[in-house]
Design an enzyme around this catalytic site. Structure first.
Site, PDB file in Angstrom:
ATOM      1  N   GLY A   1     -24.263   1.592   5.444  1.00  0.00           N
ATOM      2  CA  GLY A   1     -23.298   2.767   4.208  1.00  0.00           C
ATOM      3  C   GLY A   1     -24.173   1.407   3.102  1.00  0.00           C
ATOM      4  CB  VAL A   2     -27.731   2.262   0.997  1.00  0.00           C
ATOM      5  CG1 VAL A   2     -27.704   0.765   1.913  1.00  0.00           C
ATOM      6  CG2 VAL A   2     -27.785   2.688   1.683  1.00  0.00           C
ATOM      7  N   GLY A   3     -23.200   2.783  -0.435  1.00  0.00           N
ATOM      8  CA  GLY A   3     -22.982   3.281  -1.133  1.00  0.00           C
ATOM      9  C   GLY A   3     -22.612   2.415  -2.497  1.00  0.00           C
TER      10      GLY A   3
ATOM     11  CE  LYS B   1      -4.738   0.600   0.682  1.00  0.00           C
ATOM     12  NZ  LYS B   1      -5.560  -0.280   0.030  1.00  0.00           N
TER      13      LYS B   1
ATOM     14  CB  VAL C   1     -19.538  -1.933  -1.833  1.00  0.00           C
ATOM     15  CG1 VAL C   1     -19.691  -3.472  -1.137  1.00  0.00           C
ATOM     16  CG2 VAL C   1     -18.428  -1.690  -2.996  1.00  0.00           C
TER      17      VAL C   1
HETATM   18  P1  NAI Z   1     -18.722   4.460  -0.303  1.00  0.00           P
HETATM   19  O1  NAI Z   1     -17.754   5.524  -0.717  1.00  0.00           O
HETATM   20  O2  NAI Z   1     -19.361   4.251  -2.461  1.00  0.00           O
HETATM   21  O3  NAI Z   1     -20.293   3.925  -0.177  1.00  0.00           O
HETATM   22  C1  NAI Z   1     -20.272   4.449   1.332  1.00  0.00           C
HETATM   23  C2  NAI Z   1     -21.488   5.260   1.987  1.00  0.00           C
HETATM   24  O4  NAI Z   1     -21.554   5.029   2.955  1.00  0.00           O
HETATM   25  C3  NAI Z   1     -21.837   5.836   1.522  1.00  0.00           C
HETATM   26  O5  NAI Z   1     -23.065   6.199   1.284  1.00  0.00           O
HETATM   27  C4  NAI Z   1     -22.012   7.255   2.575  1.00  0.00           C
HETATM   28  O6  NAI Z   1     -22.883   8.377   2.490  1.00  0.00           O
HETATM   29  C5  NAI Z   1     -21.992   6.081   3.421  1.00  0.00           C
HETATM   30  N1  NAI Z   1     -21.697   6.094   4.934  1.00  0.00           N
HETATM   31  C6  NAI Z   1     -20.401   6.872   4.943  1.00  0.00           C
HETATM   32  N2  NAI Z   1     -19.899   7.234   6.369  1.00  0.00           N
HETATM   33  C7  NAI Z   1     -21.527   6.362   7.312  1.00  0.00           C
HETATM   34  C8  NAI Z   1     -21.280   5.954   8.762  1.00  0.00           C
HETATM   35  N3  NAI Z   1     -21.198   6.654   9.496  1.00  0.00           N
HETATM   36  N4  NAI Z   1     -22.740   5.205   8.752  1.00  0.00           N
HETATM   37  C9  NAI Z   1     -23.483   4.874   7.407  1.00  0.00           C
HETATM   38  N5  NAI Z   1     -23.172   5.098   6.338  1.00  0.00           N
HETATM   39  C10 NAI Z   1     -22.247   5.920   6.340  1.00  0.00           C
HETATM   40  O7  NAI Z   1     -17.653   3.451  -0.476  1.00  0.00           O
HETATM   41  P2  NAI Z   1     -17.658   1.480  -1.490  1.00  0.00           P
HETATM   42  O8  NAI Z   1     -17.419   1.547  -2.258  1.00  0.00           O
HETATM   43  O9  NAI Z   1     -19.339   1.067  -0.415  1.00  0.00           O
HETATM   44  O10 NAI Z   1     -16.928   0.287  -0.001  1.00  0.00           O
HETATM   45  C11 NAI Z   1     -17.972   0.779   1.131  1.00  0.00           C
HETATM   46  C12 NAI Z   1     -17.038   0.344   2.294  1.00  0.00           C
HETATM   47  O11 NAI Z   1     -16.528  -0.904   1.445  1.00  0.00           O
HETATM   48  C13 NAI Z   1     -15.588   0.995   2.429  1.00  0.00           C
HETATM   49  O12 NAI Z   1     -15.138   0.792   4.165  1.00  0.00           O
HETATM   50  C14 NAI Z   1     -14.390   1.087   1.591  1.00  0.00           C
HETATM   51  O13 NAI Z   1     -13.178   1.167   2.074  1.00  0.00           O
HETATM   52  C15 NAI Z   1     -14.189  -0.648   1.777  1.00  0.00           C
HETATM   53  N6  NAI Z   1     -14.084  -2.120   0.431  1.00  0.00           N
HETATM   54  C16 NAI Z   1     -14.703  -1.650  -0.863  1.00  0.00           C
HETATM   55  C17 NAI Z   1     -14.770  -1.286  -1.725  1.00  0.00           C
HETATM   56  C18 NAI Z   1     -14.988  -1.407  -3.088  1.00  0.00           C
HETATM   57  O14 NAI Z   1     -14.761  -2.234  -3.896  1.00  0.00           O
HETATM   58  N7  NAI Z   1     -15.426  -0.716  -3.430  1.00  0.00           N
HETATM   59  C19 NAI Z   1     -13.329  -3.089  -1.820  1.00  0.00           C
HETATM   60  C20 NAI Z   1     -12.865  -3.044  -0.534  1.00  0.00           C
HETATM   61  C21 NAI Z   1     -13.884  -2.762   0.829  1.00  0.00           C
END
Ligand code: NAI
Length: 357
Positions: A188-190, A88, A192
């Protein structure tokens, strides 16, 4: 000549100089570069891991984060049976990040690329928090380093792997019906989490979703005929499965007794506040699927892209995360150890050295 603000860290220490196989510091004041590359372990192949670009209070904090995240990548790749080691890097940001496409940003990542190139392919970077696909392209094209620049978003593949992991845990505890009829809470419904919720819903689960962006959670709840809960209340909401897909360290020793779910399986890295939480969860009767096993779908997809796999091959490899989880849960039960300890056993065997939490 361009004038660039050089980050001035409050400390120049690297707390754990021997934590990784190699820890490399990179500096070029002309472009404002201060970066740390941590190559944790190359037993299984070149160290692959993202470039994180954010502010750090000190060199020590930056180095510590690079080393910690690199070690997690070693585990993730070993468990996913991928031919990569763990690495990293962090680029220290001071003030606002230069705009995407700006000369300043390009110069920074080109220079960092040159320094990465000196590792002769031992460190292969990819996108992480704060960096963009175009930064990886700059590292590759202007810096001359190998970099993973796949234009496909890993998120749907990560979600598929998380769902496979969650379903395997549900089958393990509830039989063939798996997630059908279970109540799943996704925090967290981003990119993923939303997809994990959709896949669980397609399996017949009842969904409750949470996000600090409440409009986003409400929209998804409407789509899935589910409910919403406040973001910080999500772990404690009455449910069968809790899926942390937002921030790190949502499970702490102080809070885990208030978690009603019997299964925890999500995408968020570092879900456990500290390693001792794994044993405390087991004692509380909660099955915790290690995050570094569940969230490996994205790196499997990257490897599939690099290796010229067909989509079917990539999806089949991601679905094997489910079989892996079943194996870890069975080993854990047979030996009276946590799924995390079972995963570390596997990683230790693959790497030929003992890895402890
Ligand atoms: P993203 O940024 O698309 O979605 C994250 C979501 O969580 C957003 O909707 C945000 O508003 C929400 N959020 C932030 N803080 C929060 C809280 N305290 N409580 C509830 N919701 C909250 O991120 P993504 O890509 O969906 O990733 C999600 C997690 O998975 C992260 O921790 C990331 O490190 C991990 N991850 C993601 C991978 C990927 O391929 N995108 C791969 C491996 C791990």
């Amino acid at each position: 000549m361009t004038t660039v603000t050089t980050p001035t860290p409050t400390s120049e220490l690297i707390a754990e100089p021997w934590a990784s196989e190699q820890t490399i510091t990179c500096r070029d004041d002309r472009v404002g570069l201060r970066a740390v590359i941590a190559i944790d372990d190359t037993t299984l192949g070149p160290g692959f891991g993202g470039v994180r670009y954010r502010a750090y209070p000190s060199t020590e904090a930056a180095a510590r984060e690079a080393q910690r995240l690199a070690a997690a990548m070693t585990l993730k790749h070993a468990l996913a049976e991928l031919p990569y080691g763990g690495a990293k890097s962090v680029v220290m940001l001071e003030g606002a990040a230069p705009a995407p496409g700006s000369t300043e940003r390009r110069a920074l990542f080109a220079r960092f690329g040159e320094m990465i190139a000196r590792t002769a392919g031992t460190y292969v970077p990819g996108v992480d928090m704060g960096t963009l696909l175009e930064d990886m392209q700059t590292i590759r094209d202007d810096g001359g380093a190998r970099a993973f620049c796949d234009e496909v978003s890993p998120s749907p593949f990560t979600a598929r792997g998380v769902h496979a992991a969650m379903r395997a845990a549900a089958v393990h505890h509830h039989g063939a019906a798996g997630l059908s009829g279970l109540h799943v809470v996704v925090q967290g419904v981003g990119s993923v989490g939303a997809e994990v919720a959709r896949l669980a819903h397609a399996d017949g689960a009842r969904l409750t979703v949470a996000d600090v962006d409440t409009a986003r959670a409400e929209e998804l709840a409407r789509e899935l005929g589910g409910a919403t809960v406040a973001a910080d209340a999500a772990p404690f909401h009455d449910a069968d499965v809790f899926s942390p897909c937002a921030v790190a360290r949502v499970v702490t020793r102080d809070t885990l007794e208030r978690i009603p779910a019997r299964i925890i399986a999500g995408a968020a890295n570092d879900t456990l506040d500290e390693p001792g939480c794994a044993e405390a969860l087991r004692a509380a009767g909660i099955t915790y699927v290690p995050d570094f096993v569940a969230n490996a779908g994205g790196v499997v997809q990257v490897h599939g892209g690099v290796s010229g796999w067909s989509e079917q091959e990539t999806l089949a490899a991601i679905d094997r995360i489910g079989e892996r989880v079943t194996g870890l849960l069975e080993t854990g039960e047979a030996q009276g150890i946590t799924p995390v300890a079972a995963a570390l056993q596997r990683a230790s065997a693959a790497l030929g050295r003992e890895i402890v939490a």
